[in-house]
Design a protein around this motif. Structure first.
Motif, PDB file in Angstrom:
ATOM      1  N   LYS A 162      38.979  -9.584   1.626  1.00 35.80           N
ATOM      2  CA  LYS A 162      38.112  -8.405   1.681  1.00 35.80           C
ATOM      3  C   LYS A 162      38.669  -7.424   2.696  1.00 35.80           C
ATOM      4  CE  LYS A 162      33.333  -6.933   2.498  1.00 35.80           C
ATOM      5  NZ  LYS A 162      31.969  -7.369   2.960  1.00 35.80           N
ATOM      6  N   ASP A 165      37.409  -1.586   3.878  1.00 31.39           N
ATOM      7  CA  ASP A 165      36.568  -0.680   3.091  1.00 31.39           C
ATOM      8  C   ASP A 165      35.689  -1.407   2.084  1.00 31.39           C
ATOM      9  OD1 ASP A 165      38.399  -1.507   1.219  1.00 31.39           O
ATOM     10  OD2 ASP A 165      39.177   0.488   0.752  1.00 31.39           O
ATOM     11  N   GLN A 167      36.755  -3.385  -0.362  1.00 38.96           N
ATOM     12  CA  GLN A 167      37.471  -3.732  -1.587  1.00 38.96           C
ATOM     13  C   GLN A 167      38.032  -5.157  -1.464  1.00 38.96           C
ATOM     14  OE1 GLN A 167      38.044  -2.127  -4.669  1.00 38.96           O
ATOM     15  NE2 GLN A 167      38.849  -4.165  -5.109  1.00 38.96           N
ATOM     16  N   TYR A 168      37.939  -5.912  -2.572  1.00 34.99           N
ATOM     17  CA  TYR A 168      38.481  -7.266  -2.609  1.00 34.99           C
ATOM     18  C   TYR A 168      39.808  -7.288  -3.354  1.00 34.99           C
ATOM     19  CZ  TYR A 168      34.001  -9.136  -0.999  1.00 34.99           C
ATOM     20  OH  TYR A 168      32.879  -9.438  -0.257  1.00 34.99           O
ATOM     21  N   TYR A 169      40.767  -8.009  -2.779  1.00 35.42           N
ATOM     22  CA  TYR A 169      42.082  -8.193  -3.389  1.00 35.42           C
ATOM     23  C   TYR A 169      42.344  -9.694  -3.537  1.00 35.42           C
ATOM     24  CZ  TYR A 169      42.832  -3.345  -1.924  1.00 35.42           C
ATOM     25  OH  TYR A 169      42.714  -1.986  -1.741  1.00 35.42           O
ATOM     26  N   LYS A 182      43.935  -6.077  -7.569  1.00 31.38           N
ATOM     27  CA  LYS A 182      42.647  -5.542  -7.158  1.00 31.38           C
ATOM     28  C   LYS A 182      41.566  -6.153  -8.041  1.00 31.38           C
ATOM     29  CE  LYS A 182      40.600  -0.980  -6.269  1.00 31.38           C
ATOM     30  NZ  LYS A 182      40.824   0.480  -6.443  1.00 31.38           N
ATOM     31  N   SER A 184      37.786  -6.633  -9.732  1.00 25.75           N
ATOM     32  CA  SER A 184      36.614  -5.865 -10.142  1.00 25.75           C
ATOM     33  C   SER A 184      35.419  -6.265  -9.288  1.00 25.75           C
ATOM     34  CB  SER A 184      36.307  -6.120 -11.615  1.00 25.75           C
ATOM     35  OG  SER A 184      35.981  -7.489 -11.818  1.00 25.75           O
ATOM     36  N   ASP A 185      34.378  -5.456  -9.297  1.00 31.08           N
ATOM     37  CA  ASP A 185      33.209  -5.726  -8.461  1.00 31.08           C
ATOM     38  C   ASP A 185      32.540  -7.048  -8.793  1.00 31.08           C
ATOM     39  OD1 ASP A 185      33.537  -3.397  -7.033  1.00 31.08           O
ATOM     40  OD2 ASP A 185      32.121  -2.237  -8.244  1.00 31.08           O
TER      41      ASP A 185
END
Length: 327
Positions: A162, A165, A167-169, A182, A184-185
């Protein structure tokens, strides 16, 4: 009467030894829990430390995962079978290298399965979900999230990260190639980067497998394993970058064997106690004299930095670390 006295002496002696053992356990010791376990990922949930390892056995026997929790890094509780093959219909062997994150009220466990050797085989990286860190976890999407060799990276050894910002990678890859994607939510798919690419290769010099990332003082510390996992020279190196995309220029090796303690020290993760600010590295190694490749144990030692923020070489120990409670 003599027999009764003898029995009482033995009983009290046993209690005394047991109590003394409890009192004397001021450090975790290494390994931190019994059994053959490798590829450990450490996390903090609900003010407890959690370790999620691979069950280290023949591929055909790696069809479940256990977890371990601790309030202080010294005493550990086993949570068996948090993920089982029965809950992942496409998995049949080699369930490896769990990586976990909490998002909302759910826990998501990423894992590799089947050790695929080509794009024509079923397997790769999956994701399971649970309402609790101890599971049970069930398949989140009913198929692998990543099931092909992109940029020549075998789809194994995933690490979910995480960013600042939110965003999860997912960093992953075997066969000396590392990709970042990357997520998705809903963690059900891979989404493109702003430039339109989907699988970015970020392989640093010396990389073999086992990527891991953490942020310290605004910098991205990217780490990985080098060498062969069955050999004595399995080890961990790292790089520092200003972006989660790198570039990642290798700085040095920081975890390796000590021939007087253990060999094959690698495939690790890192945790910081937010209260004490202390850092710890959790990793696997092979006890001296063990020749079976799967005979690996999970250990913990201190992770320290110099005045420039560089990681100091880790001293692997039999003692492990002292109690470091989260509250």
């Amino acid at each position: 009467m003599k027999q009764l006295v003898l029995l009482l002496c033995i009983t009290f002696s046993g209690l005394s030894l047991f109590s003394q053992e409890k009192i004397d356990k001021t450090t975790s010791g290494n390994p931190i829990f019994p059994g053959w376990y490798a590829d450990p990922e450490v996390a903090i949930f609900n003010k407890e430390y959690w370790v999620y390892p691979t069950y280290s056995a023949k591929y055909e026997e790696q069809v479940f995962m256990d977890a371990f929790s601790s309030k202080d890094l010294v005493t550990w509780k086993k949570h068996p079978n948090i993920l089982e093959k029965a809950n992942v219909k496409w998995a049949n062997k080699a369930m490896w290298a769990p990586s976990i994150t909490k998002k909302g009220n759910k826990y998501y466990l990423f894992f590799g399965a089947n050790d695929i050797q080509s794009d024509n085989e079923l397997g790769g990286i999956g994701v399971a979900v649970s309402n609790k860190p101890e599971g049970p976890f069930k398949d989140h999407i009913g198929k692998p999230l990543i099931d092909k060799f992109h940029n020549k990276a075998q789809p194994i050894d995933q690490y979910v990260f995480k960013d600042k910002d939110g965003q999860y990678y997912l960093y992953y890859g075997g066969w000396r190639h590392c990709n970042v994607v990357k997520l998705s939510d809903d963690f059900k798919s891979i989404v493109p980067f702003p430039d339109g690419t989907t699988y970015k290769e970020i392989t640093p010099e010396g990389y073999v497998e086992g990527p891991f990332m953490f942020i310290k003082d605004g910098k991205y510390y990217f780490m990985w394993s080098e060498g062969g996992w069955t050999g004595p020279n399995y080890s961990v190196a790292y790089a520092i970058a200003d972006s989660p995309m790198g570039p990642f220029k290798r700085i040095d090796k920081i975890l390796k064997q000590d021939p007087s303690i253990a060999t094959g020290a690698g495939h690790h993760s890192v945790v910081q106690n937010p209260k004490t600010k202390d850092y710890f590295i959790v990793y696997h190694r092979r006890p001296l004299g063990e020749t079976n490749g799967n005979h690996r144990v999970t250990c913990i030692d201190k992770l320290e930095f110099d005045e420039n923020g560089l990681i100091k070489p880790v001293k692997i120990t039999f003692e492990g670390v002292a109690a470091n409670p989260l509250k």
